[in-house]
Design a protein around this motif. Structure first.
Motif, PDB file in Angstrom:
ATOM      1  N   CYS A 122     -18.386 -10.107  -6.497  1.00 44.41           N
ATOM      2  CA  CYS A 122     -18.006  -8.930  -7.304  1.00 44.41           C
ATOM      3  C   CYS A 122     -17.699  -7.708  -6.451  1.00 44.41           C
ATOM      4  O   CYS A 122     -16.937  -6.834  -6.877  1.00 44.41           O
ATOM      5  N   ILE A 123     -18.288  -7.644  -5.257  1.00 44.83           N
ATOM      6  CA  ILE A 123     -18.105  -6.446  -4.442  1.00 44.83           C
ATOM      7  C   ILE A 123     -16.675  -6.345  -3.905  1.00 44.83           C
ATOM      8  O   ILE A 123     -16.252  -5.275  -3.442  1.00 44.83           O
ATOM      9  N   LEU A 124     -15.921  -7.438  -3.979  1.00 49.02           N
ATOM     10  CA  LEU A 124     -14.532  -7.420  -3.496  1.00 49.02           C
ATOM     11  C   LEU A 124     -13.506  -7.309  -4.626  1.00 49.02           C
ATOM     12  O   LEU A 124     -12.322  -7.149  -4.365  1.00 49.02           O
ATOM     13  N   ILE A 125     -13.961  -7.391  -5.869  1.00 48.94           N
ATOM     14  CA  ILE A 125     -13.026  -7.314  -6.999  1.00 48.94           C
ATOM     15  C   ILE A 125     -12.353  -5.948  -7.037  1.00 48.94           C
ATOM     16  O   ILE A 125     -11.121  -5.842  -7.126  1.00 48.94           O
ATOM     17  N   GLY A 126     -13.161  -4.896  -6.969  1.00 53.73           N
ATOM     18  CA  GLY A 126     -12.623  -3.537  -7.000  1.00 53.73           C
ATOM     19  C   GLY A 126     -11.653  -3.249  -5.865  1.00 53.73           C
ATOM     20  O   GLY A 126     -10.532  -2.779  -6.102  1.00 53.73           O
ATOM     21  N   PRO A 127     -12.042  -3.523  -4.609  1.00 58.10           N
ATOM     22  CA  PRO A 127     -11.125  -3.276  -3.495  1.00 58.10           C
ATOM     23  C   PRO A 127      -9.797  -4.025  -3.602  1.00 58.10           C
ATOM     24  O   PRO A 127      -8.740  -3.467  -3.332  1.00 58.10           O
ATOM     25  N   PHE A 128      -9.849  -5.302  -4.022  1.00 54.17           N
ATOM     26  CA  PHE A 128      -8.609  -6.068  -4.128  1.00 54.17           C
ATOM     27  C   PHE A 128      -7.744  -5.574  -5.282  1.00 54.17           C
ATOM     28  O   PHE A 128      -6.501  -5.613  -5.201  1.00 54.17           O
ATOM     29  N   LEU A 129      -8.347  -5.100  -6.358  1.00 52.06           N
ATOM     30  CA  LEU A 129      -7.578  -4.497  -7.453  1.00 52.06           C
ATOM     31  C   LEU A 129      -6.858  -3.250  -6.943  1.00 52.06           C
ATOM     32  O   LEU A 129      -5.651  -3.073  -7.166  1.00 52.06           O
ATOM     33  N   PHE A 130      -7.593  -2.390  -6.251  1.00 53.17           N
ATOM     34  CA  PHE A 130      -7.030  -1.148  -5.712  1.00 53.17           C
ATOM     35  C   PHE A 130      -5.903  -1.436  -4.725  1.00 53.17           C
ATOM     36  O   PHE A 130      -4.829  -0.830  -4.791  1.00 53.17           O
ATOM     37  N   LEU A 131      -6.148  -2.387  -3.819  1.00 54.53           N
ATOM     38  CA  LEU A 131      -5.149  -2.713  -2.796  1.00 54.53           C
ATOM     39  C   LEU A 131      -3.899  -3.322  -3.416  1.00 54.53           C
ATOM     40  O   LEU A 131      -2.786  -3.047  -2.972  1.00 54.53           O
ATOM     41  N   TYR A 132      -4.080  -4.140  -4.454  1.00 57.05           N
ATOM     42  CA  TYR A 132      -2.919  -4.743  -5.115  1.00 57.05           C
ATOM     43  C   TYR A 132      -2.049  -3.673  -5.769  1.00 57.05           C
ATOM     44  O   TYR A 132      -0.833  -3.637  -5.569  1.00 57.05           O
ATOM     45  N   LEU A 133      -2.671  -2.780  -6.552  1.00 57.79           N
ATOM     46  CA  LEU A 133      -1.904  -1.757  -7.260  1.00 57.79           C
ATOM     47  C   LEU A 133      -1.247  -0.781  -6.289  1.00 57.79           C
ATOM     48  O   LEU A 133      -0.108  -0.371  -6.486  1.00 57.79           O
TER      49      LEU A 133
END
Length: 341
Positions: free
Chosen positions: A75-86
């Motif tokens: 879960c700790i990587l869900i937020g960063p990968f969402l941000f990086l994708y957008l």
């Protein structure tokens, strides 16, 4: 005969399985080999790991603690990968500063406080901290969704990638909310939410790759349809009427309204603005409104900044301040101060 218990397992596990498949698709078979595809692939991967852990733990409470720890840690990587994708849809971002610190932190925490020996610490502190970090990234990512929401508010046509990005963002937010309220509802709701969201996203993927117009975006087709030179001159002259009559001061002034006022077809006017002026109709009107606001700041000493946006044709204060700062690089107050010097 499939009972409700088996059906629940099937639906919740199906999302996780298909999440892995989509992750592989974006990583290997996506047409455009760019960073956005890989961030989306990794986002799907960590979401699927989190979901599969939830499914097996719900139906098998005796699941090995190491799998529980891996699932929660993902879960700790869900937020960063969402941000990086957008963000990568607009410009490149240094992924290291978002991924490595998070990955290092959860690795250290997991080493010194393994789930098997510190369940209470994980449940009371670590999981809450992970979900908080996830929420922070959802909030940070909103910056890249805001222009899409603004297009919807202003009834402006938007691209397929806009719908796609908005769906991904809302989907991740729904999954976060589902897990956050799981203690008040049911633990499996997060997995079911993922399955639901995933199939919506898969549906959008089908439409995105389709040659047909998107069901939420009727794309203007300009190819091989050049505007007659005489019509170009006519539109160029008529467009000045929008400024002369200050039609843009109507906050709901639309492409349809402009076409009727200028007595030209909506399609031709849209093509002119897009191809000749190189901008969308919404951005053109926004520029007119910003110019009006600048004139008011330069000539009206008693005008209040609170009313300035409305007097310039914007339908909200926040929209005006955002547009003004983006266009001029200054806030209205800073612009007024610099002009008065």
């Amino acid at each position: 005969m499939i009972d409700s218990h088996q059906l629940l397992f099937f639906l919740s596990a199906l999302g996780a399985f298909n999440g892995f498949i989509l992750s592989l698709y974006f990583a290997i078979n996506a047409r455009k080999k760019n960073s956005a595809n890989y961030f989306l692939s990794l986002l799907m991967l960590v979401l699927s790991i989190r979901i599969i852990k939830s499914v097996f733990f719900y139906f098998n409470p005796n699941l090995s603690n190491i799998f529980i720890q891996i699932g929660l840690s993902a879960c700790i990587l869900i937020g960063p990968f969402l941000f990086l994708y957008l963000k990568s849809n607009e410009k490149k971002e240094n992924w290291i500063k978002h991924v490595i610190p998070s990955l290092t932190a959860i690795t250290i925490v997991g080493f010194f406080y393994p789930y098997v020996q510190h369940k209470a610490v994980w449940q009371v502190w670590i999981v809450k901290a992970i979900y908080l970090q996830w929420l922070v990234y959802i909030i940070l990512s909103e910056k890249y969704i805001r222009p899409i929401i603004q297009k919807i508010k202003e009834k402006e046509s938007f691209k397929k990638i806009d719908i796609w990005s908005l769906s991904i963002y809302i989907g991740v937010a729904i999954i976060w909310l589902a897990y956050t309220v799981a203690s008040y509802t049911s633990y499996i709701i997060g997995a079911l939410s993922f399955t639901f969201v995933l199939y919506l996203i898969a549906l959008l993927l089908i439409f995105r790759n389709s040659s047909e117009p998107n069901f939420l975006h009727e794309k203007e087709k300009y190819k091989n349809k050049e505007i007659d030179p005489e019509m170009l001159a006519v539109i160029d002259q008529k467009l000045a009427l929008i400024i002369e009559k200050e039609l843009y001061l109507n906050p709901f002034f639309s492409l349809d309204d402009a076409a009727k006022e200028l007595k030209v077809s909506k399609h031709i006017l849209s093509q002119y603005v897009n191809e000749i002026l190189g901008k969308s109709f919404s951005n053109l009107i926004k520029e007119y409104r910003i110019e009006k606001a600048k004139r008011l700041l330069e000539t009206e000493n008693k005008i209040t900044l609170e009313n300035l946006g409305y007097d310039s044709g914007f339908n909200s204060e926040s929209t005006f301040f955002t547009a003004f700062k983006k266009t001029t690089g200054l806030t209205p107050a800073e612009y007024q101060k610099s002009y008065s010097k």
